[in-house]
Design a protein around this motif. Sequence first.
Motif, short mmCIF file in Angstrom:
data_model
loop_
_atom_site.label_atom_id
_atom_site.label_comp_id
_atom_site.label_asym_id
_atom_site.label_seq_id
_atom_site.Cartn_x
_atom_site.Cartn_y
_atom_site.Cartn_z
N LEU A 1 1.02 -1.08 -0.11
CA LEU A 1 0.05 -0.08 0.18
C LEU A 1 0.68 1.23 -0.06
CD1 LEU A 1 -2.99 0.84 0.13
CD2 LEU A 1 -2.90 0.83 2.59
N MET A 2 1.93 1.10 0.72
CA MET A 2 2.89 2.25 0.77
C MET A 2 3.55 2.55 -0.61
SD MET A 2 4.91 2.41 4.14
CE MET A 2 5.33 0.82 4.25
N TYR A 3 3.84 1.49 -1.35
CA TYR A 3 4.50 1.57 -2.76
C TYR A 3 3.45 2.06 -3.71
CZ TYR A 3 6.33 0.26 -7.24
OH TYR A 3 6.50 0.44 -8.41
N HIS A 4 2.16 1.49 -3.57
CA HIS A 4 1.02 2.11 -4.43
C HIS A 4 0.71 3.67 -3.97
CE1 HIS A 4 -2.59 1.88 -6.90
NE2 HIS A 4 -3.24 2.54 -5.85
N ALA A 5 0.81 4.09 -2.85
CA ALA A 5 0.67 5.35 -2.78
C ALA A 5 1.76 6.24 -3.25
CB ALA A 5 0.56 5.72 -1.16
N GLY A 6 2.93 5.73 -3.48
CA GLY A 6 3.88 6.56 -3.95
C GLY A 6 3.81 6.68 -5.54
#
Length: 106
Positions: A32-37
């Motif tokens: 989710l952190m990767y997708h948000a970036g």
Amino acid sequence: MDTPPEPGLIEAMNKLFGGAATTLLAAFSGRLMYHAGEVRAKRRPIWSRDLAWELPTCIGMAMVGDGLADYLALTDTQSVALVAVLSYLGPRGAGAVLERWADRRR
């Protein structure tokens, strides 16, 4: 008389959900952190069918991270952190880190 310290977030999650669920939650958080970036960089929309591919990546990186944590004899907290980092990096990122590490060893 000293009171024992309060359990941390990972310990509380392990007690509430169990170890496997905590590990999967950490992997999901990493993806989710990767997708948000990627969304912030405007390389992905917030909602798309591509999000379905994140689930197998999340589960696979959780398995890899859990195995690596077991091999390295890490504590529960350390293993959850390792799973989150590996999940954030994904297979390509983890491979790139491994290649750089192997090149420096030579």
